[in-house]
Write a protein that holds these residues in place. Structure first.
Motif, PDB file in Angstrom:
ATOM      1  N   SER A  88       1.161  -1.325  -0.249  1.00 33.98           N
ATOM      2  CA  SER A  88       0.032   0.327   0.146  1.00 33.98           C
ATOM      3  C   SER A  88       0.678   1.488   0.020  1.00 33.98           C
ATOM      4  O   SER A  88       1.994   1.128   0.003  1.00 33.98           O
ATOM      5  N   THR A  89       0.290   2.369  -0.770  1.00 32.86           N
ATOM      6  CA  THR A  89       0.743   3.006  -0.569  1.00 32.86           C
ATOM      7  C   THR A  89       0.745   4.562   0.620  1.00 32.86           C
ATOM      8  O   THR A  89       0.047   3.800   1.362  1.00 32.86           O
ATOM      9  N   VAL A  90       1.392   5.134   0.844  1.00 28.88           N
ATOM     10  CA  VAL A  90       1.371   5.918   1.758  1.00 28.88           C
ATOM     11  C   VAL A  90       0.236   6.453   2.004  1.00 28.88           C
ATOM     12  O   VAL A  90       0.375   7.182   3.057  1.00 28.88           O
ATOM     13  N   GLU A  91       0.092   7.130   0.677  1.00 30.00           N
ATOM     14  CA  GLU A  91      -1.093   8.507   0.394  1.00 30.00           C
ATOM     15  C   GLU A  91      -2.755   7.612   0.885  1.00 30.00           C
ATOM     16  O   GLU A  91      -3.929   8.240   1.485  1.00 30.00           O
ATOM     17  N   ASP A  92      -2.534   6.482   0.264  1.00 28.70           N
ATOM     18  CA  ASP A  92      -3.454   5.983   0.999  1.00 28.70           C
ATOM     19  C   ASP A  92      -4.111   4.621   2.084  1.00 28.70           C
ATOM     20  O   ASP A  92      -5.298   4.892   2.376  1.00 28.70           O
ATOM     21  N   ASP A  93      -2.807   4.951   3.430  1.00 30.73           N
ATOM     22  CA  ASP A  93      -2.427   5.024   4.196  1.00 30.73           C
ATOM     23  C   ASP A  93      -2.856   5.643   4.800  1.00 30.73           C
ATOM     24  O   ASP A  93      -3.954   5.771   6.147  1.00 30.73           O
ATOM     25  N   TYR A  94      -2.921   7.047   4.871  1.00 32.28           N
ATOM     26  CA  TYR A  94      -3.096   7.826   4.760  1.00 32.28           C
ATOM     27  C   TYR A  94      -4.639   8.375   4.826  1.00 32.28           C
ATOM     28  O   TYR A  94      -5.726   9.215   6.167  1.00 32.28           O
ATOM     29  N   VAL A  95      -5.725   8.171   4.003  1.00 40.43           N
ATOM     30  CA  VAL A  95      -6.932   8.090   3.936  1.00 40.43           C
ATOM     31  C   VAL A  95      -7.529   6.914   4.535  1.00 40.43           C
ATOM     32  O   VAL A  95      -8.405   7.277   5.316  1.00 40.43           O
ATOM     33  N   ALA A 146      -1.442  16.634   8.802  1.00 38.53           N
ATOM     34  CA  ALA A 146      -0.523  16.830   6.874  1.00 38.53           C
ATOM     35  C   ALA A 146      -0.758  15.837   6.154  1.00 38.53           C
ATOM     36  O   ALA A 146      -0.298  14.616   7.016  1.00 38.53           O
ATOM     37  N   GLY A 147      -0.305  16.143   4.716  1.00 38.50           N
ATOM     38  CA  GLY A 147      -0.015  14.371   4.350  1.00 38.50           C
ATOM     39  C   GLY A 147       0.695  14.398   3.984  1.00 38.50           C
ATOM     40  O   GLY A 147       2.051  14.674   5.098  1.00 38.50           O
ATOM     41  N   PRO A 148       1.441  12.716   3.948  1.00 44.56           N
ATOM     42  CA  PRO A 148       2.714  12.172   4.248  1.00 44.56           C
ATOM     43  C   PRO A 148       3.827  13.186   3.105  1.00 44.56           C
ATOM     44  O   PRO A 148       3.201  13.301   1.944  1.00 44.56           O
TER      45      PRO A 148
END
Length: 193
Positions: A88-95, A146-148
């Motif tokens: 998984s990407t850090v962006e998807d983990d963030y969401v 804040a986003g990753p």
């Protein structure tokens, strides 16, 4: 690619007109040790092999949507994700962690993800530099942390690092991709609304 193609390639062609490139755009990791490629831009630092690596830019991310979706609340927004096939990407983990949403649309590349957001069906956590692609893309203020940050690494086999064509491309990438990390830059085009 929205940084490499419009910024790096013209500058490289002007300064080194005899350098030819074969630009592979894939999320598969080329084996540099076996010369599947001579150089790579990666989202991770290599941990093995006789490679030279340098972090060329750290990309701040932010939730982004088309302007027509910008007034929706966190609960009303649909989200888009990206599946690169490895982890998984850090962006998807963030969401998942902060928006607590499952993506309604999953695509297989960042380019497709940006295009999906540009088309308007939902939001995604993207590099802030994606805002420069379209005046209708806006950063969302959803009260989230804040986003990753996403790191881009430039990698080449140690034996090739000083080869003139590799050195020229390396320098061009280092010089011309720094704009991607500037989270406070002003858009180049004024708004006409």
């Amino acid at each position: 690619m929205h940084g490499v193609i419009p910024r790096v390639l013209p500058a490289l062609a002007e300064k080194h007109p005899r350098v030819s490139l074969h630009l592979l755009t894939s999320y598969e990791v080329a084996d540099l040790g076996h010369r599947e490629a001579e150089m790579a831009v990666r989202f991770f630092r290599p941990k093995s092999g006789d490679l030279v690596a340098a972090r060329i830019v750290t990309l701040p991310t932010v939730p982004i949507a088309h302007r027509k979706r910008s007034k929706k609340s966190l609960d009303e927004l649909d989200w888009g994700g990206v599946d690169l096939g490895r982890t998984s990407t850090v962006e998807d983990d963030y969401v998942k962690r902060h928006a607590r949403k499952v993506p309604k649309l999953i695509v297989s590349s960042y380019i497709a993800q940006i295009e999906a957001v540009r088309a308007g069906p939902g939001a995604a956590v993207l590099a802030r530099s994606a805002l420069d692609l379209d005046d209708d893309l806006v950063a969302l203020d959803l009260g989230l942390p804040a986003g990753p940050a996403i790191e881009l690494w430039l990698v080449t086999p140690r034996s090739l690092r000083q080869v003139p064509r590799i050195a020229a491309v390396w320098s061009a990438l280092e010089e011309h991709l720094q704009f991607l990390s500037d989270a406070r830059r002003v858009r180049a085009r004024p708004r006409s609304r």
